[in-house]
Design a protein around this motif. Structure first.
Motif, PDB file in Angstrom:
ATOM      1  N   PRO A  73      33.419  50.357 -16.095  1.00 18.38           N
ATOM      2  CA  PRO A  73      32.939  49.717 -17.336  1.00 18.38           C
ATOM      3  C   PRO A  73      33.505  48.319 -17.569  1.00 18.38           C
ATOM      4  CG  PRO A  73      34.323  51.651 -17.797  1.00 18.38           C
ATOM      5  CD  PRO A  73      34.015  51.668 -16.344  1.00 18.38           C
ATOM      6  N   ASN A  74      34.735  48.061 -17.108  1.00 19.81           N
ATOM      7  CA  ASN A  74      35.313  46.742 -17.380  1.00 19.81           C
ATOM      8  C   ASN A  74      34.705  45.648 -16.510  1.00 19.81           C
ATOM      9  OD1 ASN A  74      36.756  48.314 -15.382  1.00 19.81           O
ATOM     10  ND2 ASN A  74      38.162  46.596 -15.210  1.00 19.81           N
ATOM     11  N   ILE A  78      28.897  44.099 -20.598  1.00 17.85           N
ATOM     12  CA  ILE A  78      28.150  44.743 -21.677  1.00 17.85           C
ATOM     13  C   ILE A  78      28.987  44.719 -22.946  1.00 17.85           C
ATOM     14  CG2 ILE A  78      27.247  46.963 -22.479  1.00 17.85           C
ATOM     15  CD1 ILE A  78      26.451  47.604 -19.650  1.00 17.85           C
ATOM     16  N   ILE A  80      29.761  46.200 -26.683  1.00 22.04           N
ATOM     17  CA  ILE A  80      29.534  47.471 -27.366  1.00 22.04           C
ATOM     18  C   ILE A  80      30.036  47.387 -28.799  1.00 22.04           C
ATOM     19  CG2 ILE A  80      29.945  49.960 -27.338  1.00 22.04           C
ATOM     20  CD1 ILE A  80      30.580  49.714 -24.378  1.00 22.04           C
ATOM     21  N   PHE A  82      30.938  49.906 -31.765  1.00 21.58           N
ATOM     22  CA  PHE A  82      31.172  51.338 -31.937  1.00 21.58           C
ATOM     23  C   PHE A  82      30.953  51.763 -33.384  1.00 21.58           C
ATOM     24  CE2 PHE A  82      33.531  50.040 -28.240  1.00 21.58           C
ATOM     25  CZ  PHE A  82      33.389  51.092 -27.362  1.00 21.58           C
ATOM     26  N   LEU A  87      38.137  48.305 -33.897  1.00 24.48           N
ATOM     27  CA  LEU A  87      38.877  47.029 -33.831  1.00 24.48           C
ATOM     28  C   LEU A  87      40.305  47.314 -33.386  1.00 24.48           C
ATOM     29  CD1 LEU A  87      37.629  45.350 -37.123  1.00 24.48           C
ATOM     30  CD2 LEU A  87      36.754  45.105 -34.798  1.00 24.48           C
ATOM     31  N   TYR A  99      39.624  38.611 -27.550  1.00 26.59           N
ATOM     32  CA  TYR A  99      40.111  39.540 -26.519  1.00 26.59           C
ATOM     33  C   TYR A  99      39.310  39.450 -25.219  1.00 26.59           C
ATOM     34  CZ  TYR A  99      42.144  43.805 -24.562  1.00 26.59           C
ATOM     35  OH  TYR A  99      42.794  44.701 -23.773  1.00 26.59           O
ATOM     36  N   GLY A 100      38.001  39.579 -25.341  1.00 24.49           N
ATOM     37  CA  GLY A 100      37.150  39.582 -24.152  1.00 24.49           C
ATOM     38  C   GLY A 100      37.179  38.259 -23.408  1.00 24.49           C
ATOM     39  N   ARG A 103      40.370  38.046 -21.409  1.00 23.61           N
ATOM     40  CA  ARG A 103      40.258  38.851 -20.187  1.00 23.61           C
ATOM     41  C   ARG A 103      39.450  38.113 -19.131  1.00 23.61           C
ATOM     42  NH1 ARG A 103      44.069  40.990 -19.316  1.00 23.61           N
ATOM     43  NH2 ARG A 103      43.120  42.256 -17.688  1.00 23.61           N
ATOM     44  N   ARG A 104      38.577  37.237 -19.601  1.00 23.29           N
ATOM     45  CA  ARG A 104      37.738  36.486 -18.671  1.00 23.29           C
ATOM     46  C   ARG A 104      38.358  35.154 -18.283  1.00 23.29           C
ATOM     47  NH1 ARG A 104      34.827  40.047 -21.015  1.00 23.29           N
ATOM     48  NH2 ARG A 104      32.802  40.764 -20.259  1.00 23.29           N
ATOM     49  N   ARG A 147      32.972  40.258 -31.820  1.00 23.42           N
ATOM     50  CA  ARG A 147      33.760  40.545 -30.628  1.00 23.42           C
ATOM     51  C   ARG A 147      32.861  40.915 -29.450  1.00 23.42           C
ATOM     52  NH1 ARG A 147      37.823  45.584 -30.844  1.00 23.42           N
ATOM     53  NH2 ARG A 147      35.838  46.669 -30.832  1.00 23.42           N
ATOM     54  N   ALA A 148      31.769  41.613 -29.761  1.00 21.85           N
ATOM     55  CA  ALA A 148      30.882  42.055 -28.681  1.00 21.85           C
ATOM     56  C   ALA A 148      29.965  40.932 -28.185  1.00 21.85           C
ATOM     57  CB  ALA A 148      30.055  43.254 -29.143  1.00 21.85           C
ATOM     58  N   ILE A 151      31.311  37.367 -25.833  1.00 19.35           N
ATOM     59  CA  ILE A 151      31.424  37.353 -24.369  1.00 19.35           C
ATOM     60  C   ILE A 151      30.071  37.085 -23.701  1.00 19.35           C
ATOM     61  CG2 ILE A 151      33.444  38.878 -24.298  1.00 19.35           C
ATOM     62  CD1 ILE A 151      31.513  41.170 -23.531  1.00 19.35           C
TER      63      ILE A 151
ATOM     64  N   ALA B 158      37.950  55.190 -29.174  1.00 19.64           N
ATOM     65  CA  ALA B 158      36.967  54.113 -29.018  1.00 19.64           C
ATOM     66  C   ALA B 158      37.650  52.755 -28.914  1.00 19.64           C
ATOM     67  CB  ALA B 158      35.988  54.119 -30.186  1.00 19.64           C
ATOM     68  N   VAL B 159      38.858  52.630 -29.476  1.00 21.97           N
ATOM     69  CA  VAL B 159      39.553  51.348 -29.416  1.00 21.97           C
ATOM     70  C   VAL B 159      39.857  50.980 -27.956  1.00 21.97           C
ATOM     71  CG1 VAL B 159      41.639  50.108 -30.095  1.00 21.97           C
ATOM     72  CG2 VAL B 159      40.509  51.612 -31.718  1.00 21.97           C
ATOM     73  N   ALA B 162      36.707  50.003 -26.327  1.00 22.58           N
ATOM     74  CA  ALA B 162      36.349  48.632 -26.686  1.00 22.58           C
ATOM     75  C   ALA B 162      37.078  47.660 -25.759  1.00 22.58           C
ATOM     76  CB  ALA B 162      36.708  48.368 -28.146  1.00 22.58           C
ATOM     77  N   ALA B 163      38.384  47.901 -25.550  1.00 18.17           N
ATOM     78  CA  ALA B 163      39.163  47.016 -24.677  1.00 18.17           C
ATOM     79  C   ALA B 163      38.581  47.025 -23.259  1.00 18.17           C
ATOM     80  CB  ALA B 163      40.621  47.450 -24.666  1.00 18.17           C
ATOM     81  N   VAL B 164      38.226  48.219 -22.794  1.00 18.26           N
ATOM     82  CA  VAL B 164      37.681  48.324 -21.437  1.00 18.26           C
ATOM     83  C   VAL B 164      36.331  47.618 -21.350  1.00 18.26           C
ATOM     84  CG1 VAL B 164      36.768  49.943 -19.735  1.00 18.26           C
ATOM     85  CG2 VAL B 164      38.944  50.425 -20.859  1.00 18.26           C
ATOM     86  N   SER B 165      35.504  47.782 -22.382  1.00 19.62           N
ATOM     87  CA  SER B 165      34.186  47.131 -22.335  1.00 19.62           C
ATOM     88  C   SER B 165      34.330  45.612 -22.360  1.00 19.62           C
ATOM     89  CB  SER B 165      33.315  47.601 -23.496  1.00 19.62           C
ATOM     90  OG  SER B 165      33.698  46.979 -24.700  1.00 19.62           O
ATOM     91  N   LEU B 166      35.462  45.129 -22.872  1.00 17.33           N
ATOM     92  CA  LEU B 166      35.674  43.684 -22.944  1.00 17.33           C
ATOM     93  C   LEU B 166      36.373  43.143 -21.698  1.00 17.33           C
ATOM     94  CD1 LEU B 166      36.657  43.515 -26.700  1.00 17.33           C
ATOM     95  CD2 LEU B 166      34.609  42.540 -25.681  1.00 17.33           C
ATOM     96  N   GLY B 167      36.658  44.037 -20.741  1.00 16.14           N
ATOM     97  CA  GLY B 167      37.182  43.545 -19.476  1.00 16.14           C
ATOM     98  C   GLY B 167      38.535  44.086 -19.055  1.00 16.14           C
ATOM     99  N   SER B 168      39.181  44.892 -19.913  1.00 15.17           N
ATOM    100  CA  SER B 168      40.475  45.440 -19.520  1.00 15.17           C
ATOM    101  C   SER B 168      40.283  46.618 -18.575  1.00 15.17           C
ATOM    102  CB  SER B 168      41.231  45.955 -20.748  1.00 15.17           C
ATOM    103  OG  SER B 168      41.783  44.909 -21.469  1.00 15.17           O
ATOM    104  N   THR B 169      41.227  46.773 -17.656  1.00 17.51           N
ATOM    105  CA  THR B 169      41.259  48.029 -16.921  1.00 17.51           C
ATOM    106  C   THR B 169      41.824  49.074 -17.885  1.00 17.51           C
ATOM    107  OG1 THR B 169      43.496  47.584 -16.175  1.00 17.51           O
ATOM    108  CG2 THR B 169      41.716  46.891 -14.713  1.00 17.51           C
TER     109      THR B 169
END
Lengths: 366, 259
Positions: A73-74, A78, A80, A82, A87, A99-100, A103-104, A147-148, A151, B158-159, B162-169
């Motif tokens: 998923p990372n 995509i 998301i 929730f 948050l 955050y995203g 990570r990028r 946040r979603a 990115i 879900a938190v 959310a982190a994983v969907s934003l790119g975190s492992t």
């Protein structure tokens, strides 16, 4: 190939009992597709499979031409939103949204411009330093959205995003979502069990039940021409009268209900119907009209007795009995005069036919 | 309106029953005479001075402190991943695993102590301090797993997603968004585990040997020979320290909701 494609996907939480079996779904670029259904229908499973939190046991998941089936998923781009907003409680609004991007490995400068842009988009400028705990429900929802989308995801998934908001905020956020979708042109998949939400937001609705797509169509088509009894019931065709099919006239069927003649649309889905077969007439309470005493001999009428009526301001809910069958009506304003015989009429176009299967012979009488 | 009397009386009795023994110890620690008596005769602070004067108390306190801290840290390092797996995943045999991690809290301490003695000391011939450290780690493990699990359960999964969907492992997500939010749960686990270790008698009884004892064991030994208020004074110090630490942690972190 469609922008998002699930091809014969089998997915679920336990290996031997998948929620989705041989499930296929196509979403075009720029669509706002709603997955609509009751809890346990597989809509969230579908979403989680696209997000990558669930890996498809079989089949393929393709987004924007890339095979996502085995991609963690990372690595999927995509966004998301929730149901619980999810948050990061220890981070400020700014850091949540950033955050995203961090990570990028986006540069510091670009992060501040893009976060500012995203916050402006959801009208949260000025709240950058707040912690989520100090925001209202609506504001949290906006942070989650910002946040979603910051990115620039290939796809935005929304999992019942409005269900934790009160009615007024929900309407406001719904409008906001529609505006954002139009403005950004982003492809969205929206999971909900709320038909009003789905109808007002979506460019297309997929109604799901027990892991299977019951109908996939425009909101208007879903609302007016449910393809299956399940969709009809979900879309508010709460009345069911038992009758017997008498004859078929082209796309119309003539049905006898307690000795009264009803005309209605033939069975949806092109199913065959023969004279003498037991059927059910499905229609919405709002499509029941009271007619005067002379109505007895008009088309599609039924004599009824008023069992109760609940005045609800702009409308009145009436519980009606006809012979041994019950139906409900919702009429504008106050109750019609209840003395003597009442008759109700249901327009042929408002009725859907359903064949009576073994399970439904008992009918609904609760 | 009249307040009902009976519940108030019962409540007072319960408090007396719970706190009474501690009060007796604290009061008797200021006794002026060398024999333990209640109510004490005279007033003196010399028993407190004596506590610090006895070298065995100092060395055993250090043993308790070192073994306790090392065991607590180890139990936490091992307990956090276990707690994570138990709260976030379902798997075959999960119930057995959970029972396994709860067993040291259910099986009587003497039995565990004896088992550990047979294993660590007789079979493997480990040094006493190492045996003590390992034995304490084993009994603290369920506490850390339990308390950390409680704080993980309170934290929306879900938190992390959310982190994983934003790119975190998954791993980065854990350290970036889960860990900072379960810190007070981890602190609670630390304090609970350390206090459990520090106060433990049954396990330590089996695992201590010549020359090495923990503070509670040393207190037992001391009491076999002397029956003066020194032990009351030492107990009072431990009570006060425990109350202060737990209160401070509660004020700062609100730890009791995880216990």
């Amino acid at each position: 190939m469609a922008y998002v494609e699930l091809q014969s996907v089998t997915a679920g939480y336990v290996a031997h009992d998948p929620v989705l079996r041989d499930f296929s779904l196509r979403v075009e670029r720029g669509e706002l597709l709603s997955l609509l259904g009751p809890s346990g229908c597989g809509k969230t499973t579908t979403l989680r499979t696209i997000a990558g939190f669930l890996l498809a046991q079989e089949g393929r998941v393709v987004v924007n031409g890339r095979d996502y089936t085995r991609l963690p998923p990372n690595k999927r781009n995509i966004g998301i939103v929730f149901q619980t907003y999810a948050l990061f409680p220890h981070l400020s609004v700014f850091d949540n949204v950033a955050y995203g991007l961090r990570r990028r490995r986006v540069s510091r400068q670009e992060i501040s411009t893009r976060v500012a842009g995203a916050l402006e988009l959801v009208s949260l400028t000025g709240l950058e330093e707040r912690l989520p705990a100090h925001l209202s429900g609506g504001q949290r929802q906006r942070v989650a959205l910002a946040r979603a989308i910051v990115i620039e995801p290939d796809l935005l998934l929304l999992d019942e995003p409005l269900s934790n908001l009160d009615a007024k905020l929900r309407d406001e956020m719904r409008g906001e979502l529609a505006r954002l979708q139009k403005q950004l042109g982003i492809t969205m998949i929206y999971v909900t069990h709320d038909q009003v939400e789905a109808l007002s937001l979506s460019s297309r609705i997929v109604v799901m039940n027990q892991g299977v797509i019951e109908q996939s169509d425009t909101p208007q088509a879903i609302f007016e021409r449910p393809a299956t009894p399940f969709v009809a019931h979900f879309m508010g065709f709460d009345n069911a009268l038992s009758g017997t099919c008498r004859e078929i006239l082209g796309d119309r069927a003539v049905v006898e209900v307690s000795g009264h003649r009803f005309e209605c649309r033939a069975l949806p889905g092109g199913k065959e119907l023969s004279a003498g077969e037991a059927v059910r007439l499905l229609f919405r309470p709002v499509d029941v009209r009271f007619v005067g005493a002379d109505g007895a001999d008009r088309l599609n009428t039924l004599p009824v007795r008023m069992e109760f009526s609940n005045y609800q301001g702009t409308s009145t809910l009436c519980g009606l009995v006809s012979g041994d069958q019950r139906l409900t009506a919702v009429v504008d304003g106050a109750v019609p005069p209840a003395d003597g015989d009442l008759h109700v009429q249901i327009e042929p176009g408002a009725i859907l036919l359903d064949t009576v299967t073994y399970e439904s012979v008992g009918g609904k009488d609760g | 309106m009249r307040r009902p009397l009976l519940p108030a009386v019962i409540l007072a009795l319960v408090f007396l029953f719970l706190i009474g023994p501690f009060l007796v110890i604290v009061v008797s620690s200021f006794s002026g005479t060398a024999s333990m008596s209640f109510p004490p005769e005279g007033f003196s602070g010399r028993w407190y001075a004596k506590v610090f004067g006895i070298e065995m108390f100092r060395t055993t306190f250090m043993v308790s402190l070192k073994a306790g801290l090392a065991a607590t840290v180890t139990a936490l390092v091992l307990g956090i991943p276990v707690a994570y797996v138990i709260t976030r995943h379902t798997f075959r045999g999960k119930g057995v695993v959970e029972l396994f991690f709860a067993s040291p809290a259910i099986v009587p301490g003497l039995v565990i102590g004896f088992a550990l003695l047979r294993f660590f000391v007789y079979l493997s011939g480990l040094p006493v301090i190492t045996g003590l450290y390992l034995g304490h780690t084993a009994i603290l493990f369920p506490y850390t797993v339990r308390v950390v699990s409680a704080s993980l359960r309170n934290f929306d999964p879900a938190v992390e997603e959310a982190a994983v969907s934003l790119g975190s492992t998954r791993l980065h997500g854990f350290f970036a968004v889960v860990f900072p939010n379960i810190r007070s749960g981890i602190a609670a686990a630390f304090i609970l585990a350390f206090i459990t270790s520090f106060n433990n008698v049954p396990i330590s009884l089996f695992l201590t040997g010549p020359g090495v004892a923990t503070l509670p064991i040393q207190m037992l030994i001391y009491m076999e020979y002397y029956f003066d208020p020194t032990i009351s004074a030492l107990s009072s110090i431990i009570i006060v320290l425990t109350v202060v630490i737990v209160q401070a942690a509660e004020r700062l972190l609100g730890i009791t909701r995880y216990m």
